[in-house]
Design a protein around this motif. Structure first.
Motif, PDB file in Angstrom:
ATOM      1  N   LYS A  57       0.835  -1.197   0.000  1.00  0.00           N
ATOM      2  CA  LYS A  57       0.000   0.000   0.000  1.00  0.00           C
ATOM      3  C   LYS A  57       0.875   1.254   0.000  1.00  0.00           C
ATOM      4  CE  LYS A  57      -2.351   1.234   3.682  1.00  0.00           C
ATOM      5  NZ  LYS A  57      -3.375   1.256   4.772  1.00  0.00           N
ATOM      6  N   GLY A  58       1.910   1.257   0.818  1.00  0.00           N
ATOM      7  CA  GLY A  58       2.812   2.409   0.869  1.00  0.00           C
ATOM      8  C   GLY A  58       3.573   2.597  -0.420  1.00  0.00           C
ATOM      9  N   SER A  61       1.543   4.065  -3.259  1.00  0.00           N
ATOM     10  CA  SER A  61       1.286   5.480  -3.005  1.00  0.00           C
ATOM     11  C   SER A  61       2.535   6.319  -3.247  1.00  0.00           C
ATOM     12  CB  SER A  61       0.800   5.670  -1.567  1.00  0.00           C
ATOM     13  OG  SER A  61       0.652   7.032  -1.256  1.00  0.00           O
ATOM     14  N   ASP A  62       3.707   5.750  -2.920  1.00  0.00           N
ATOM     15  CA  ASP A  62       4.995   6.431  -3.073  1.00  0.00           C
ATOM     16  C   ASP A  62       6.057   5.372  -3.308  1.00  0.00           C
ATOM     17  OD1 ASP A  62       7.392   7.785  -2.892  1.00  0.00           O
ATOM     18  OD2 ASP A  62       7.080   8.499  -0.831  1.00  0.00           O
TER      19      ASP A  62
END
Length: 335
Positions: A57-58, A61-62
């Motif tokens: 997920k992280g 996002s980035d």
């Protein structure tokens, strides 16, 4: 006389048996003290899955968060061992590791660890250490960027001390030469080859300009640039990191060609005199490390296998499994 001989032989046999039992006992104790793959199979079966989900997920996002988590594991293990001391927040009376110049503002990915810990505390309260979460997250970050997945032995406990001064004293600086790097890694039980292998993780991520601009504008207290740096690359870096810039937190990719892929680009850059840090380019100044750079550049599959093995070994530096550690309920605070 014969009785004495038989008695001595029996005594010697018993002594040998006692020694063998003692050695076996020592081996058993040593094995008990080691970390274990699948440590949370019974106590928190979804632990590694949850960490992997939060890393994914992280990352989506980035994409730069993967490099941050790999670096976090490295910076954690080199100071007081792999005990999550790098996660502890500073207080009014003590400046923690994360706020040392070696970590702030460059270290990132803390929110991924926080999110994973929050979910794990809800599911398996008091079971999964922050130190193990960092180790899992580093493995997952390597895998999600194209590296090899590997089993992570777990069972670490979290440390109770975090000091900024210890980070500065233990973490290799980007200005280190090959001898300083070799010694810094040897101090942690890692070989020179493992140092070169782990350095290859610089193939992902970014760096703040402040970490290398002395190579561009004031090398060895002169106005000349570092002669070991490719002139065209130096020119590009000067455009990205202007002299005297007042823009905070200027960053550039470590490996411009593929900064989110765990490939051999780092080693190719070093061979082309495009290593970003002095500590990167210095690997060509020693015949043994230069040979390893060439080998890793030419065989990315071999390097990925070596990286996985080196990460497992690094992840066992100074681990805490007794009362010197704890399992924090909040990774940012000592219980």
């Amino acid at each position: 006389m014969a009785k004495l001989v038989r008695r001595a032989m029996r005594s010697k046999k018993l002594t040998c048996v006692s020694i063998a039992f003692f050695l076996l006992l020592c081996q058993f104790v040593q094995l008990e003290a080691q970390l274990q793959v699948g440590f949370y199979t019974s106590s928190c079966p979804l632990a590694e899955f949850i960490v992997k989900y939060e890393v994914s997920k992280g990352f989506f996002s980035d994409r730069g968060v993967a490099a941050g988590l790999v670096r976090m594991h490295f910076h954690d293990c080199f100071v007081r061992g792999c005990d999550a001391s790098v996660l502890i927040d500073s207080t009014s009376s003590s400046t923690a590791e994360k706020d040392s110049t070696a970590n702030n503002p460059s270290l990132r990915g803390f929110e991924v660890i926080d999110n994973a810990k929050a979910r794990l505390e809800t599911l398996c309260q008091g079971k999964v250490s922050c130190a193990d979460i960092i180790a899992f997250a580093a493995r997952d970050s390597i895998e999600i960027t194209g590296g090899l997945g590997y089993d992570v032995p777990a069972g670490r406990k979290d440390g109770k001390v975090s000091l900024s001064s210890e980070a500065s004293a233990n973490l290799p600086a980007p200005t280190f030469n090959v001898n300083q790097l070799t010694q810094a890694f040897a101090n942690k039980g890692l070989t020179q080859e493992e140092m070169v292998t782990l350095s290859g993780a610089h193939t992902i991520g970014r760096s703040h300009c402040t970490s290398f601009t002395t190579r561009l504008y004031n090398f060895n207290a002169t106005t000349n640039q570092d002669p070991s740096l490719d002139p065209l690359y130096a020119s590009q870096l000067r455009q990205q990191c202007p002299k005297g810039s007042t823009i905070p937190n200027l960053v550039v990719p470590m490996n411009p060609g593929s900064s989110a892929t765990m490939d051999s680009g780092y080693y190719m850059d070093v061979l082309a005199n495009r290593g970003l840090f002095t500590s990167d380019q210095t690997l060509l100044t020693n015949q043994d490390t230069a040979d390893q750079v060439n080998q890793n550049a030419m065989n990315v599959f071999l390097w990925r296998r070596k990286l996985a093995a080196a990460m497992v070994k690094m992840g066992q530096i100074g681990v805490k499994k007794d009362d010197t550690g704890e399992i924090r309920s909040n990774c940012r605070k000592i219980n």
